[in-house]
Design a protein around this motif. Structure first.
Motif, PDB file in Angstrom:
ATOM      1  N   LEU A 195     -87.012 108.419  14.480  1.00 52.79           N
ATOM      2  CA  LEU A 195     -86.666 109.839  14.545  1.00 52.79           C
ATOM      3  C   LEU A 195     -87.317 110.680  13.454  1.00 52.79           C
ATOM      4  O   LEU A 195     -87.347 111.907  13.534  1.00 52.79           O
ATOM      5  N   SER A 196     -87.782 110.033  12.405  1.00 50.14           N
ATOM      6  CA  SER A 196     -88.382 110.757  11.286  1.00 50.14           C
ATOM      7  C   SER A 196     -89.451 109.857  10.668  1.00 50.14           C
ATOM      8  O   SER A 196     -89.308 109.364   9.558  1.00 50.14           O
ATOM      9  N   PRO A 197     -90.534 109.620  11.447  1.00 48.79           N
ATOM     10  CA  PRO A 197     -91.476 108.535  11.120  1.00 48.79           C
ATOM     11  C   PRO A 197     -92.049 108.577   9.717  1.00 48.79           C
ATOM     12  O   PRO A 197     -92.376 107.538   9.161  1.00 48.79           O
ATOM     13  N   ARG A 198     -92.164 109.763   9.137  1.00 53.88           N
ATOM     14  CA  ARG A 198     -92.794 109.826   7.805  1.00 53.88           C
ATOM     15  C   ARG A 198     -91.799 109.611   6.670  1.00 53.88           C
ATOM     16  O   ARG A 198     -92.190 109.525   5.510  1.00 53.88           O
ATOM     17  N   ALA A 199     -90.531 109.543   6.987  1.00 50.31           N
ATOM     18  CA  ALA A 199     -89.522 109.406   5.921  1.00 50.31           C
ATOM     19  C   ALA A 199     -89.595 108.034   5.258  1.00 50.31           C
ATOM     20  O   ALA A 199     -89.826 107.022   5.915  1.00 50.31           O
ATOM     21  N   ARG A 200     -89.398 108.019   3.937  1.00 51.33           N
ATOM     22  CA  ARG A 200     -89.318 106.758   3.214  1.00 51.33           C
ATOM     23  C   ARG A 200     -87.866 106.297   3.210  1.00 51.33           C
ATOM     24  O   ARG A 200     -86.945 107.091   3.059  1.00 51.33           O
TER      25      ARG A 200
END
Ligand SMILES: *Cc1c(COP(=O)(O)O)cnc(C)c1O
Length: 324
Positions: A195-200
């Motif tokens: 849902l938030s592919p770039r989140a770490r």
């Protein structure tokens, strides 16, 4: 190769949980944002049924029992939130439950578990092996064992908390969650990647038991003695066969928090959000304090995992009269 859960399993779990688990609130505070230099979204699972996210995984796992498994019943071993979670899920689904708990568990926890209609089998935590007792009961009585974290349906169920958080907050720069055996963090990572592919994705574990951090560093599951910490929900001795490979693939870093930092975070939750958070539930915020400089200006999700702490103990911890 073992079959690892995927985001599809998290979505299927969300469908099963609809109308059974609470959709817990996402809390924000301008004061906390200003203090940390971030925008923080707190998923408040202390308001979940049984007071912790573990209801999600337990209910999802029991929902998938076959009719024969339902008739025969479930067995679980836990001194903490997983016991109540399995007991309540079993009661709601009409499945007989047997819960293996330490003889010296707080009376309130034994009573709560029995209150959900479960049979409690006690054991001596210093001389007996709870996993062996659980397996023996499963074999003798034909019960299905639902472990606290290393199970596909449990991981998928736990991931629904982060799924709701991201649905509500939108894409984030980072998601921070407590780490014990890794069921929650693995599910959180699956939901976040989808849902938030770039989140770490970050995990936070007690400083006294940093097996998770070491496992990721060393590339193998590190085993430790039971850590001495007030974070009783994260006194696990090793990651799981399913959780470890997911964490290895998806998690940016594992941080640690001392008991004193946990008490500090519990105080922030009380003062800022007016919520009671148990020591393990405060791990993510304690870790975030350390991460804040590198995430400066970012939008960050924090999972508060539970609020089950005896009121006198809570008061003593916040009042500084228990060693933290
Ligand atoms: C079980 C638990 C955790 C840790 O979850 P894992 O899936 O074992 O990593 C964290 N917080 C609370 C309140 C818990 O009950």
């Amino acid at each position: 190769m073992v079959d690892l859960p995927t985001y599809d399993d998290v979505s299927a779990a969300a469908d099963r949980l609809r109308g059974h688990a609470h959709r817990t609130p996402v809390l924000t505070s301008r004061r906390l944002d200003a203090e940390l230099g971030l925008r923080v979204f707190v998923k408040a699972e202390n308001f979940q049924r049984v007071g912790a996210f573990k209801f999600r995984g337990a209910f999802n796992a029991l929902s998938r029992f076959t009719p024969e498994q339902r008739r025969a019943g479930v067995v679980a071993y836990s001194s903490g939130n997983h016991a109540q979670a399995v007991a309540l899920a079993a009661q709601l689904l009409g499945v007989p439950a047997t819960i293996v708990m330490p003889l010296d568990s707080p009376g309130s926890k034994l009573a709560a578990t029995r209150g959900y209609g479960a049979e409690v089998v006690t054991y001596d935590r210093y001389t007996e092996d709870r996993e062996a007792i659980g397996r023996a009961l499963a074999a003798e009585r034909g019960l299905t064992l639902v472990p606290p974290y290393d199970h596909l349906d449990v991981i998928a169920g736990q991931g629904t908390a982060a799924r709701e958080l991201l649905e509500e907050a939108g894409e984030l720069d980072a998601v921070v969650a407590p780490l014990g055996g890794g069921g929650l963090l693995a599910g959180t990572a699956l939901a976040t990647r989808a849902l938030s592919p770039r989140a770490r994705v970050y995990g936070v574990e007690p400083a006294a038991g940093d097996d998770g951090r070491r496992s990721l560093q060393e590339g193998r599951i590190v085993h430790i003695d039971p850590p001495r910490t007030i974070a009783d929900g994260a006194q696990t001795q090793h990651l799981g066969e399913l959780t470890f490979p997911i964490l290895r693939r998806e998690v940016a870093a594992v941080l640690t928090a001392t008991d004193a930092e946990l008490v500090d975070a519990m105080r922030t939750f009380a003062a800022t959000f007016k919520i009671v958070v148990e020591p393990t539930g405060a791990l993510a915020l304690a870790g975030l304090r350390r991460l804040a400089p590198e995430l400066a200006g970012g939008r960050v999700g924090v999972i508060v995992t539970g609020g089950n702490v005896d009121v006198d103990r809570y008061a003593a911890l916040l009042g500084g009269s228990l060693p933290a």
